[in-house]
Design a protein around this motif. Sequence first.
Motif, PDB file in Angstrom:
ATOM      1  N   TYR A  36       0.829  -1.213   0.000  1.00 56.58           N
ATOM      2  CA  TYR A  36       0.000   0.000   0.000  1.00 56.58           C
ATOM      3  C   TYR A  36       0.861   1.261   0.000  1.00 56.58           C
ATOM      4  CZ  TYR A  36      -4.201  -2.777   0.997  1.00 56.58           C
ATOM      5  OH  TYR A  36      -5.246  -3.664   0.932  1.00 56.58           O
ATOM      6  N   VAL A  37       2.010   1.211   0.692  1.00 60.85           N
ATOM      7  CA  VAL A  37       2.920   2.358   0.680  1.00 60.85           C
ATOM      8  C   VAL A  37       3.411   2.610  -0.744  1.00 60.85           C
ATOM      9  CG1 VAL A  37       5.175   3.219   1.428  1.00 60.85           C
ATOM     10  CG2 VAL A  37       3.663   2.097   3.074  1.00 60.85           C
ATOM     11  N   ALA A  38       3.786   1.531  -1.438  1.00 59.78           N
ATOM     12  CA  ALA A  38       4.245   1.664  -2.826  1.00 59.78           C
ATOM     13  C   ALA A  38       3.133   2.199  -3.723  1.00 59.78           C
ATOM     14  CB  ALA A  38       4.736   0.314  -3.342  1.00 59.78           C
ATOM     15  N   LEU A  39       1.905   1.708  -3.515  1.00 54.29           N
ATOM     16  CA  LEU A  39       0.767   2.188  -4.296  1.00 54.29           C
ATOM     17  C   LEU A  39       0.532   3.674  -4.054  1.00 54.29           C
ATOM     18  CD1 LEU A  39      -1.782   1.729  -6.058  1.00 54.29           C
ATOM     19  CD2 LEU A  39      -2.977   1.062  -3.951  1.00 54.29           C
ATOM     20  N   THR A  40       0.571   4.086  -2.791  1.00 54.35           N
ATOM     21  CA  THR A  40       0.369   5.496  -2.454  1.00 54.35           C
ATOM     22  C   THR A  40       1.465   6.365  -3.059  1.00 54.35           C
ATOM     23  OG1 THR A  40      -0.599   4.785  -0.349  1.00 54.35           O
ATOM     24  CG2 THR A  40      -0.038   7.100  -0.552  1.00 54.35           C
ATOM     25  N   ALA A  41       2.706   5.870  -3.023  1.00 55.66           N
ATOM     26  CA  ALA A  41       3.814   6.622  -3.608  1.00 55.66           C
ATOM     27  C   ALA A  41       3.625   6.788  -5.119  1.00 55.66           C
ATOM     28  CB  ALA A  41       5.137   5.920  -3.323  1.00 55.66           C
ATOM     29  N   GLY A  42       3.160   5.724  -5.776  1.00 56.41           N
ATOM     30  CA  GLY A  42       2.912   5.823  -7.214  1.00 56.41           C
ATOM     31  C   GLY A  42       1.821   6.813  -7.546  1.00 56.41           C
ATOM     32  N   LEU A  43       0.740   6.794  -6.756  1.00 54.49           N
ATOM     33  CA  LEU A  43      -0.354   7.734  -6.982  1.00 54.49           C
ATOM     34  C   LEU A  43       0.066   9.163  -6.624  1.00 54.49           C
ATOM     35  CD1 LEU A  43      -3.290   5.553  -5.641  1.00 54.49           C
ATOM     36  CD2 LEU A  43      -2.851   6.182  -8.013  1.00 54.49           C
ATOM     37  N   PHE A  44       0.927   9.284  -5.630  1.00 52.11           N
ATOM     38  CA  PHE A  44       1.491  10.601  -5.302  1.00 52.11           C
ATOM     39  C   PHE A  44       2.264  11.159  -6.492  1.00 52.11           C
ATOM     40  CE2 PHE A  44       5.304  12.916  -4.024  1.00 52.11           C
ATOM     41  CZ  PHE A  44       4.768  13.967  -3.324  1.00 52.11           C
ATOM     42  N   ALA A  45       3.088  10.314  -7.112  1.00 52.70           N
ATOM     43  CA  ALA A  45       3.858  10.743  -8.285  1.00 52.70           C
ATOM     44  C   ALA A  45       2.927  11.145  -9.424  1.00 52.70           C
ATOM     45  CB  ALA A  45       4.800   9.624  -8.731  1.00 52.70           C
ATOM     46  N   LEU A  46       1.845  10.383  -9.588  1.00 52.39           N
ATOM     47  CA  LEU A  46       0.865  10.722 -10.628  1.00 52.39           C
ATOM     48  C   LEU A  46       0.229  12.076 -10.337  1.00 52.39           C
ATOM     49  CD1 LEU A  46      -0.903  10.019 -13.094  1.00 52.39           C
ATOM     50  CD2 LEU A  46      -2.443   8.806 -11.521  1.00 52.39           C
ATOM     51  N   GLY A  47      -0.183  12.292  -9.085  1.00 48.95           N
ATOM     52  CA  GLY A  47      -0.783  13.571  -8.714  1.00 48.95           C
ATOM     53  C   GLY A  47       0.184  14.728  -8.884  1.00 48.95           C
ATOM     54  N   ALA A  48       1.460  14.495  -8.522  1.00 46.64           N
ATOM     55  CA  ALA A  48       2.466  15.550  -8.679  1.00 46.64           C
ATOM     56  C   ALA A  48       2.670  15.900 -10.145  1.00 46.64           C
ATOM     57  CB  ALA A  48       3.778  15.095  -8.043  1.00 46.64           C
ATOM     58  N   LEU A 102      -1.719   1.981   8.502  1.00 42.84           N
ATOM     59  CA  LEU A 102      -0.281   1.937   8.734  1.00 42.84           C
ATOM     60  C   LEU A 102       0.479   2.469   7.525  1.00 42.84           C
ATOM     61  CD1 LEU A 102      -0.019  -1.552  10.478  1.00 42.84           C
ATOM     62  CD2 LEU A 102       0.437   0.664  11.545  1.00 42.84           C
ATOM     63  N   ALA A 103      -0.009   2.105   6.335  1.00 45.16           N
ATOM     64  CA  ALA A 103       0.636   2.574   5.099  1.00 45.16           C
ATOM     65  C   ALA A 103       0.562   4.091   4.992  1.00 45.16           C
ATOM     66  CB  ALA A 103      -0.021   1.919   3.888  1.00 45.16           C
ATOM     67  N   ALA A 104      -0.588   4.664   5.323  1.00 44.95           N
ATOM     68  CA  ALA A 104      -0.737   6.120   5.266  1.00 44.95           C
ATOM     69  C   ALA A 104       0.215   6.801   6.235  1.00 44.95           C
ATOM     70  CB  ALA A 104      -2.179   6.511   5.574  1.00 44.95           C
ATOM     71  N   SER A 105       0.351   6.239   7.435  1.00 42.19           N
ATOM     72  CA  SER A 105       1.226   6.817   8.447  1.00 42.19           C
ATOM     73  C   SER A 105       2.689   6.743   8.008  1.00 42.19           C
ATOM     74  CB  SER A 105       1.033   6.090   9.777  1.00 42.19           C
ATOM     75  OG  SER A 105       1.771   6.707  10.811  1.00 42.19           O
ATOM     76  N   ILE A 106       3.095   5.591   7.476  1.00 44.01           N
ATOM     77  CA  ILE A 106       4.478   5.432   7.019  1.00 44.01           C
ATOM     78  C   ILE A 106       4.746   6.342   5.822  1.00 44.01           C
ATOM     79  CG2 ILE A 106       6.096   3.805   5.943  1.00 44.01           C
ATOM     80  CD1 ILE A 106       4.854   1.627   7.733  1.00 44.01           C
ATOM     81  N   PHE A 107       3.783   6.447   4.921  1.00 47.73           N
ATOM     82  CA  PHE A 107       3.984   7.328   3.767  1.00 47.73           C
ATOM     83  C   PHE A 107       4.138   8.778   4.210  1.00 47.73           C
ATOM     84  CE2 PHE A 107       2.418  10.187   0.479  1.00 47.73           C
ATOM     85  CZ  PHE A 107       3.271   9.845  -0.572  1.00 47.73           C
ATOM     86  N   LEU A 108       3.380   9.198   5.205  1.00 40.98           N
ATOM     87  CA  LEU A 108       3.527  10.563   5.718  1.00 40.98           C
ATOM     88  C   LEU A 108       4.907  10.768   6.333  1.00 40.98           C
ATOM     89  CD1 LEU A 108       0.018  11.298   7.286  1.00 40.98           C
ATOM     90  CD2 LEU A 108       1.091  12.485   5.365  1.00 40.98           C
ATOM     91  N   ASP A 109       5.416   9.739   7.015  1.00 38.34           N
ATOM     92  CA  ASP A 109       6.791   9.818   7.526  1.00 38.34           C
ATOM     93  C   ASP A 109       7.764  10.063   6.371  1.00 38.34           C
ATOM     94  OD1 ASP A 109       5.881   9.257  10.087  1.00 38.34           O
ATOM     95  OD2 ASP A 109       6.281   7.111   9.925  1.00 38.34           O
ATOM     96  N   ILE A 110       7.628   9.260   5.321  1.00 40.49           N
ATOM     97  CA  ILE A 110       8.526   9.364   4.168  1.00 40.49           C
ATOM     98  C   ILE A 110       8.432  10.739   3.526  1.00 40.49           C
ATOM     99  CG2 ILE A 110       9.006   8.460   1.860  1.00 40.49           C
ATOM    100  CD1 ILE A 110       7.951   5.743   2.874  1.00 40.49           C
ATOM    101  N   LEU A 111       7.209  11.214   3.324  1.00 39.95           N
ATOM    102  CA  LEU A 111       7.007  12.491   2.648  1.00 39.95           C
ATOM    103  C   LEU A 111       7.586  13.646   3.454  1.00 39.95           C
ATOM    104  CD1 LEU A 111       5.804  14.151   0.355  1.00 39.95           C
ATOM    105  CD2 LEU A 111       3.606  14.141   1.575  1.00 39.95           C
ATOM    106  N   ASN A 112       7.326  13.660   4.744  1.00 44.77           N
ATOM    107  CA  ASN A 112       7.833  14.754   5.574  1.00 44.77           C
ATOM    108  C   ASN A 112       9.354  14.740   5.646  1.00 44.77           C
ATOM    109  OD1 ASN A 112       5.650  16.459   7.051  1.00 44.77           O
ATOM    110  ND2 ASN A 112       4.840  14.382   7.092  1.00 44.77           N
ATOM    111  N   VAL A 113       9.943  13.555   5.791  1.00 40.05           N
ATOM    112  CA  VAL A 113      11.402  13.451   5.810  1.00 40.05           C
ATOM    113  C   VAL A 113      11.987  13.959   4.490  1.00 40.05           C
ATOM    114  CG1 VAL A 113      13.328  11.806   5.809  1.00 40.05           C
ATOM    115  CG2 VAL A 113      11.509  11.601   7.520  1.00 40.05           C
TER     116      VAL A 113
END
Length: 219
Positions: free
Chosen positions: A28-40, A195-206
């Motif tokens: 799910y983290v990978a999926l969210t990251a991919g969709l984030f890239a698409l949105g960006a 959990l995936a959303a929380s970890i992705f937010l960690d990654i994004l903020n870092v």
Amino acid sequence: MNPPYGYQSPVVISRDRTHTLFAQTMGYVALTAGLFALGAYLGRNLTGGVAIISYLASFGCLIGMQFAVRRSTQLTVGLLCGFGVLIGLAIAPTLSYYAATDPQALWQAGGATALFIAGFGAAGYATRRDLTVVARISFWALVGLIIFGIVLIFVNIPNGALIYSVLGLVIFAGLTMVDFQRLRRTKDVRSAPLLAASIFLDILNVFLFFLQIVSRSSR
């Protein structure tokens, strides 16, 4: 005396569930990251006002996930996907700015983020020590960081942005460890999207903190 046929040790079952939850969460983290890239990418030419609306809508998705997680996994995952696209749209103007002015900073921040998350994530996942105290301290430190960020808008503090970013990395080091420990200790696979959303937010903020630090050092 041999165990009955088909018997599985509770330790084995628990370990299987942990591995399943880890695999689903990171997927799910990978999926969210991919969709984030698409949105960006889609929002690379957006104005600041639309980005702010997207930012608020993305956190609306996070709030919705809290209510949906016990009712429908499909709805929770759908909200997670919406969050990924919307937060990508929200961050798009920032990424576009750096891509145009200092593209090397994006790659450097990305590499530093990968090492940071891998290191502190592994530490949090492996440690047997209860990180509840770290979670509590990190939460209140994050509240203080937000207040400090608001102060910086109105008060010119020398190297204030650098101090803000360094403090942010310290705080998210703790939060990353806490989230990965939760990933190991949680047994309910329905929690994977949260959990995936929380970890992705960690990654994004870092990533954003490193981006600010790297861009300052390259000036």
